[in-house]
Motif scaffolding. Structure first.
Motif, mmCIF file in Angstrom:
data_model
loop_
_atom_site.group_PDB
_atom_site.id
_atom_site.type_symbol
_atom_site.label_atom_id
_atom_site.label_comp_id
_atom_site.label_asym_id
_atom_site.label_seq_id
_atom_site.Cartn_x
_atom_site.Cartn_y
_atom_site.Cartn_z
ATOM 1 N N GLU A 114 -28.932 -5.347 -52.291
ATOM 2 C CA GLU A 114 -28.868 -6.795 -52.514
ATOM 3 C C GLU A 114 -29.689 -7.193 -53.739
ATOM 4 O O GLU A 114 -29.258 -8.026 -54.549
ATOM 5 N N LEU A 115 -30.849 -6.579 -53.897
ATOM 6 C CA LEU A 115 -31.667 -6.856 -55.084
ATOM 7 C C LEU A 115 -30.930 -6.432 -56.360
ATOM 8 O O LEU A 115 -30.980 -7.131 -57.375
ATOM 9 N N ALA A 116 -30.249 -5.290 -56.310
ATOM 10 C CA ALA A 116 -29.485 -4.828 -57.468
ATOM 11 C C ALA A 116 -28.387 -5.824 -57.825
ATOM 12 O O ALA A 116 -28.118 -6.092 -59.003
ATOM 13 N N GLU A 117 -27.764 -6.412 -56.811
ATOM 14 C CA GLU A 117 -26.720 -7.410 -57.051
ATOM 15 C C GLU A 117 -27.294 -8.663 -57.710
ATOM 16 O O GLU A 117 -26.690 -9.230 -58.623
ATOM 17 N N VAL A 119 -33.179 -6.103 -67.163
ATOM 18 C CA VAL A 119 -33.485 -4.719 -67.527
ATOM 19 C C VAL A 119 -34.978 -4.460 -67.397
ATOM 20 O O VAL A 119 -35.416 -3.426 -66.861
ATOM 21 N N SER A 120 -35.768 -5.415 -67.870
ATOM 22 C CA SER A 120 -37.224 -5.277 -67.815
ATOM 23 C C SER A 120 -37.734 -5.205 -66.382
ATOM 24 O O SER A 120 -38.579 -4.374 -66.045
ATOM 25 N N VAL A 121 -37.179 -6.084 -65.532
ATOM 26 C CA VAL A 121 -37.592 -6.102 -64.118
ATOM 27 C C VAL A 121 -37.237 -4.777 -63.453
ATOM 28 O O VAL A 121 -38.030 -4.202 -62.701
ATOM 29 N N ARG A 122 -36.041 -4.287 -63.726
ATOM 30 C CA ARG A 122 -35.634 -3.020 -63.112
ATOM 31 C C ARG A 122 -36.569 -1.889 -63.532
ATOM 32 O O ARG A 122 -36.969 -1.068 -62.691
ATOM 33 N N GLU A 123 -36.930 -1.818 -64.806
ATOM 34 C CA GLU A 123 -37.822 -0.768 -65.281
ATOM 35 C C GLU A 123 -39.186 -0.853 -64.615
ATOM 36 O O GLU A 123 -39.782 0.166 -64.236
ATOM 37 N N ALA A 179 -43.033 1.072 -60.478
ATOM 38 C CA ALA A 179 -43.944 0.665 -59.400
ATOM 39 C C ALA A 179 -43.566 1.277 -58.051
ATOM 40 O O ALA A 179 -44.435 1.536 -57.211
ATOM 41 N N TYR A 180 -42.259 1.508 -57.844
ATOM 42 C CA TYR A 180 -41.790 2.014 -56.547
ATOM 43 C C TYR A 180 -41.107 3.369 -56.718
ATOM 44 O O TYR A 180 -40.067 3.636 -56.127
ATOM 45 N N LYS A 228 -34.471 3.512 -55.931
ATOM 46 C CA LYS A 228 -34.118 4.024 -57.257
ATOM 47 C C LYS A 228 -32.621 4.248 -57.385
ATOM 48 O O LYS A 228 -31.984 3.899 -58.403
ATOM 49 N N ASP A 229 -32.032 4.749 -56.301
ATOM 50 C CA ASP A 229 -30.600 5.014 -56.282
ATOM 51 C C ASP A 229 -29.804 3.715 -56.432
ATOM 52 O O ASP A 229 -28.859 3.624 -57.224
#
Length: 462
Positions: free
Chosen positions: A418-421, A437-441, A446-447, A454-455
């Motif tokens: 859901e977060l990825a969406e 992109v920045s948030v995902r990196e 961090a996790y 990650k997947d």
């Protein structure tokens, strides 16, 4: 191939041997043969049926007698198969009373109630099968048998051992399957005996009593109509129960048939007054009133009722909104819109109006206010496309804040997906791709010990 011709060519001895062999291997065939051809005492035959039904019930229960959710499917299938095998044969053989008593036994066994997980509606499904066979059996009975069967229903209609929702099947069968003149008069007498106990207003305040009272009164009206009793007599009875919506609508339809719109309107107004604490009844009555006002072309009351319906729907109805809007000039509508918004301030209703009227500055303020309180994605996603043109920078910031809040609560793969969406939707806002992109990196770093996160994040199309 013509089966009748095939059988007629088989020597009798061979055919008998074949049926015997088939009956030994298949209990259903044996039951059908006994029901159709056995010349045995009705009590003995009924006893055998009871034994087989009890065996089906016990055979599907565990060692404590409980029929589980999964076993209930098998139980229903076996009961259906047994009834399909036995009852047509009994009826064809003219053993109507034996069939009736057997059906009553099964019904009462289900009403005990048996110990079962009935989540899939097994009891109701079997009861419907019983209803079908009751109808076939009663239609095949002699007058004396039918009168005796009717008495059984009257005796058990208020049997406290029968659970309430099962009693409804009894009442429906009683009303639907006994339609001769003598039965209709008996039904009226039986219904009146029940209604005498509900004449007081206090009794009708109890929901269960009110529900039954309405069903019985409506059934009595239909009995009177089937008997072609004088219209004045039917109307006199109906007027005692106009507080019930089903009864009221019967009277309203009669008024509409004679084009007595004024009386129909009065009946509905009184229904609303008597049921102010029951919004479903009030809403339905308002919809009926709207139909009447349209028939009489009463524009003022049409507009008033449309407004009420618009404000009291569970969700914003665009068709109602546009129909109501059509009753105003452009200038007057601007004033009315503000009144509607003031009555539904800080609600999805008001936001829907902002969208329809393209009042995007106030829509943004409403979304922002909700975001500051809840940090939810719901309204951000709902109005993202509309607000992106003029409020992209602010939306990006709100998305980022909601993401930062949500990631702290996420702990499962569905939540990560859901977060990825949400990241994908953030990337669709002008200036949002870089932030997504920045948030995902940042999260991947961090996790890093969460492979599921990650997947899911790696699948986000940014």
């Amino acid at each position: 191939m013509n089966i009748a011709n095939l059988i007629s060519d088989v020597p009798k001895d061979e055919l008998v041997d074949f049926l015997c062999e088939l009956a030994e291997k298949n209990e259903s065939v044996a039951s059908m043969l006994v029901a159709r051809f056995a010349n045995i005492d009705g009590k003995a035959e009924l006893s055998g049926i009871k034994t087989e039904v009890n065996q089906i019930i016990r055979g599907n229960g565990d060692r404590h007698g409980f029929i589980s959710y999964h076993a209930s499917y098998r139980f229903e299938k076996e009961m259906y198969s047994y009834m399909q095998n036995i009852f047509p044969s009994l009826i064809s053989a003219g053993k109507n009373w034996t069939a009736f008593e057997a059906l009553c036994f099964i019904f009462l066994k289900l009403s005990e109630p048996i110990d079962i997980d009935d989540s899939n509606g097994t009891i109701g499904n079997i009861s419907c099968d019983i209803m079908n066979f009751w109808e076939q059996t009663i239609n095949s009975m002699t007058d004396a048998e039918r009168k005796k069967a009717r008495s059984w229903f009257e005796k058990n209609m208020h049997n406290e051992k029968i659970i309430d929702y099962m009693q409804e099947y009894l009442f429906d069968a009683y009303i639907d399957f006994f339609t001769d003149e003598e039965s209709l008069h008996a039904q009226i007498k039986f219904i009146d005996f029940f209604l005498e106990d509900t004449d007081g207003d206090s009794a009708r305040d109890i929901f269960s009593v009110r529900y039954e009272c309405e069903r019985y009164a409506e059934a009595r009206i239909h009995c009177m109509e089937k008997l072609n009793l004088p219209e004045s007599e039917i109307l006199s009875f109906t007027e005692k129960y106009l507080e019930f919506d089903n009864i009221c609508y019967l009277a309203v339809e009669k008024c509409l048939a004679s084009k007595d719109y004024e009386k129909a309107e009065k009946l509905l107004d009184n229904l609303i007054l008597a049921n102010q604490n029951l919004p479903g009844i009030v809403h339905k009555a308002k919809e009926k009133l709207l139909e009447i006002y349209k028939s009489t072309e009463n524009k003022e009351k049409i507009a008033q009722t449309l407004r009420w319906l618009l404000l009291n729907e569970r969700r914003f109805e665009i068709d109602l909104y546009n129909e109501y809007k059509s009753h105003f000039s452009k200038k007057d509508w601007s004033e009315e819109v503000e009144k509607l918004i003031s009555e539904k301030e800080n609600s999805e209703f008001a936001e829907a109006i902002f969208v329809e009227e393209k009042i995007y500055d106030r829509l943004f303020l409403s979304v922002k206010k909700s975001h500051e309180r809840w940090k939810s994605f719901y309204k951000l996603e709902e109005y993202r496309e509309i607000l992106s043109k003029n409020y992209a920078r602010e939306l990006v910031q709100m998305f980022k804040e909601s993401l930062e809040s949500s990631v702290k609560q996420a702990s499962s793969r569905p939540q990560y997906a859901e977060l990825a969406e949400h990241l994908e939707n953030l990337a669709k806002i002008p200036g949002g791709k870089e932030v997504a992109v920045s948030v995902r990196e940042e999260w991947l770093l961090a996790y890093k010990n969460r492979p599921a996160m990650k997947d899911e994040l790696s699948r986000a199309r940014l």
